[in-house]
Write a protein that holds these residues in place. Structure first.
Motif, short mmCIF file in Angstrom:
data_model
loop_
_atom_site.label_atom_id
_atom_site.label_comp_id
_atom_site.label_asym_id
_atom_site.label_seq_id
_atom_site.Cartn_x
_atom_site.Cartn_y
_atom_site.Cartn_z
N ARG A 60 -4.25 4.48 -5.92
CA ARG A 60 -5.68 4.62 -6.25
C ARG A 60 -6.50 3.34 -6.10
N PRO A 61 -6.00 2.15 -6.47
CA PRO A 61 -6.86 0.96 -6.28
C PRO A 61 -7.32 0.80 -4.83
N LEU A 62 -6.47 1.18 -3.88
CA LEU A 62 -6.86 1.06 -2.47
C LEU A 62 -7.80 2.19 -2.07
N ALA A 91 0.86 -1.19 0.00
CA ALA A 91 0.00 0.00 0.00
C ALA A 91 0.89 1.24 0.00
N ALA A 92 0.69 2.10 -0.98
CA ALA A 92 1.47 3.35 -1.08
C ALA A 92 1.03 4.32 0.02
N PRO A 93 1.95 5.19 0.45
CA PRO A 93 1.54 6.18 1.45
C PRO A 93 0.57 7.18 0.83
N MET A 94 -0.55 7.38 1.50
CA MET A 94 -1.53 8.37 1.03
C MET A 94 -2.08 9.15 2.21
N ALA A 95 -2.18 10.45 2.01
CA ALA A 95 -2.60 11.34 3.08
C ALA A 95 -4.10 11.22 3.35
N TYR A 96 -4.51 11.53 4.57
CA TYR A 96 -5.90 11.82 4.94
C TYR A 96 -6.91 10.76 4.52
N HIS A 122 4.80 10.24 -7.90
CA HIS A 122 3.77 10.67 -6.94
C HIS A 122 2.36 10.47 -7.52
N GLY A 123 2.23 9.43 -8.33
CA GLY A 123 0.93 9.15 -8.93
C GLY A 123 0.43 10.29 -9.81
N GLY A 124 1.36 11.01 -10.45
CA GLY A 124 0.96 12.11 -11.33
C GLY A 124 0.45 13.33 -10.60
N ARG A 125 0.76 13.44 -9.30
CA ARG A 125 0.26 14.57 -8.51
C ARG A 125 1.28 15.67 -8.33
N ALA A 126 2.52 15.45 -8.77
CA ALA A 126 3.56 16.46 -8.55
C ALA A 126 3.86 17.18 -9.87
C1 LIG Z 1 -4.70 10.96 -2.44
C2 LIG Z 1 -3.23 10.67 -2.47
C3 LIG Z 1 -2.43 11.10 -1.44
C4 LIG Z 1 -1.06 10.84 -1.47
N1 LIG Z 1 -0.29 11.21 -0.40
C5 LIG Z 1 1.02 10.89 -0.40
C6 LIG Z 1 1.82 11.16 0.75
O1 LIG Z 1 1.34 11.66 1.76
N2 LIG Z 1 3.15 10.85 0.67
C7 LIG Z 1 3.71 10.27 -0.43
O2 LIG Z 1 4.91 10.00 -0.45
N3 LIG Z 1 2.97 9.99 -1.52
C8 LIG Z 1 1.64 10.27 -1.52
N4 LIG Z 1 0.88 9.94 -2.61
C9 LIG Z 1 1.50 9.22 -3.75
C10 LIG Z 1 1.40 7.70 -3.55
O3 LIG Z 1 2.22 7.28 -2.49
C11 LIG Z 1 1.84 6.93 -4.80
O4 LIG Z 1 3.10 7.38 -5.21
C12 LIG Z 1 0.86 7.03 -5.97
O5 LIG Z 1 -0.47 7.13 -5.52
C13 LIG Z 1 1.02 5.81 -6.86
O6 LIG Z 1 0.24 5.92 -8.00
P1 LIG Z 1 -1.18 5.17 -8.19
O7 LIG Z 1 -2.17 5.93 -7.36
O8 LIG Z 1 -1.42 5.29 -9.64
O9 LIG Z 1 -1.04 3.75 -7.71
C14 LIG Z 1 -0.49 10.18 -2.58
C15 LIG Z 1 -1.31 9.74 -3.62
C16 LIG Z 1 -2.66 9.96 -3.58
C17 LIG Z 1 -3.53 9.46 -4.70
#
Ligand SMILES: Cc1cc2nc3c(=O)[nH]c(=O)nc-3n(C[C@H](O)[C@H](O)[C@H](O)COP(=O)(O)O)c2cc1C
Length: 373
Positions: free
Chosen positions: A319-321, A86-91, A264-268
């Protein structure tokens, strides 16, 4: 949301990973969906993570002996039933009231691993009591070495066995979808594990001053800080958010115990290359010195197999989780992990791989653009 299910009523759960994704999309409020499911900018990196994985073809082998096989592995001393962390995800409490504790319980039930986010909505000690499989703690640099080390020490005292230092988001990406949907954290939610950590108070900007370069840049970590943390932290440190082979090399030089290839799952950085495209060159540069993990776009069991064929020791999923937790709490997240693992087993059987070690580079055919190294 469809959370009014009894925990024992498994027949009411979505039957496939795709149906979890649909149910989550349909059930989540627009602003929450924007935060959890969308990416930065025009979402090109988010899309490329998916498209580049999809573009890789699998090359089956038939009639191979699968007896005695399995998906298990050992990773930095932790025994895992499968290579899907499980990848780290906030909140996570925004998705389900049981938040990170539910995810930790789900992961543990499936014999897997989890990285708890520094921006978790629940105390790290409490999360671990709900799921010992959650052994790794993710952190960002906390302005000063002392504060960063204090957080690392707390994680060690809570029983975590490794730290994941995320290095690809010194500033937030430009998240159009969140901005347009008006996403804001509700007042009752905060990153409780960061209480007491330094947060610089910035004076108002003078005309022409840059917030980033004039006020914030000196607070951001550099390679020297990473080396300092690797040397002084009580736990091994993996670096998360590496896309360049030379950064992977520098990370090992700084003392990192593992590399996590991730955008960062395309978030950065929107426009960054996909993780799967970056993976082979990084694996080649690391030369087996430390485990290389990968995340970004893993949605199906075949994606796990593709990443392992290109040299990843394990993958992380985000995202799957989110889908599983949003649809059915711990039970949903656990079911999603089970489905991913089952699909991986099917993919292994159909490519003639009895164990993870059998998933070699020749099981995949790469499109132009992914280096064959
Ligand atoms: C809602 C959300 C919050 C996230 N928060 C963090 C975080 O706090 N720290 C971090 O290192 N990555 C964070 N990530 C990135 C994830 O750890 C991971 O790199 C990414 O989700 C993987 O891509 P996937 O969602 O396509 O599996 C977050 C991703 C999502 C979707």
């Amino acid at each position: 949301m469809t959370q009014a299910r009894s925990d024992s009523d498994t027949t009411a759960l979505p039957a496939t990973l795709a149906s979890y994704q649909r149910a989550a999309r349909e059930g989540l409020a627009r602003d929450i969906a924007a935060y959890f499911l969308e990416g930065a900018g025009q979402q090109s990196t988010l899309q490329r993570n998916l498209a580049d994985l999809e573009a890789i073809r699998l090359r089956p082998r038939v009639l191979r002996d699968l007896r005695g096989g399995g998906t298990g592995l050992s990773l930095l001393g932790q025994r895992l039933a499968h290579p899907i962390l499980a990848a780290p995800m906030a909140y996570m409490s925004l998705l389900h009231p049981d938040g990170e504790a539910a995810l930790a319980a789900a992961v543990t039930a499936q014999g897997g691993g989890m990285v708890l986010s520094a921006q978790a909505s629940q105390p790290m000690e409490a999360v671990r009591t709900h799921g010992e499989g959650c052994e790794w703690f993710q952190l960002y640099w906390q302005v000063t070495p002392e504060a960063t080390l204090a957080l690392a020490n707390r994680a060690a005292s809570a029983g975590f066995s490794a730290l994941v230092l995320t290095v690809d988001a010194p500033v937030n990406g430009v998240r159009d979808a969140e901005i347009e949907a008006g996403f804001a954290l509700p007042p009752q939610l905060r990153a409780v594990n960061l209480d007491g950590m330094p947060t610089p108070r910035l004076a108002p900007l003078d005309d022409g001053e840059s917030l980033l370069f004039d006020r914030v840049a000196h607070l951001l970590p550099t390679w020297e800080d990473v080396a300092w943390l690797c040397k002084n932290a009580p736990l091994p440190v993996l670096l998360k958010g590496i896309l360049d082979p030379e950064d992977a090399h520098a990370g090992i030089g700084a003392g990192a115990a593992g590399i996590i290839v991730s955008n960062h799952g395309g978030r950065a950085l929107d426009g960054a290359l996909s993780s799967i495209t970056a993976l082979p060159d990084i694996v080649a540069r690391v030369e087996g010195a430390v485990p290389v993990l990968m995340d970004g776009g893993i949605r199906r069991g075949v994606d796990v197999l593709k990443a392992l064929a290109l040299g990843a020791t394990a993958v992380l999923v985000g995202r799957p989780l989110v889908h599983g937790l949003a649809v059915a709490g711990a039970q949903g997240a656990s079911h999603v992990l089970r489905l991913l693992r089952d699909e991986l087993e099917v993919a292994m059987a159909l490519t003639g791989c009895a164990t993870l070690k059998d998933i070699t580079r020749d099981r995949v055919v790469l499109p132009a653009g992914i280096s064959p190294s």
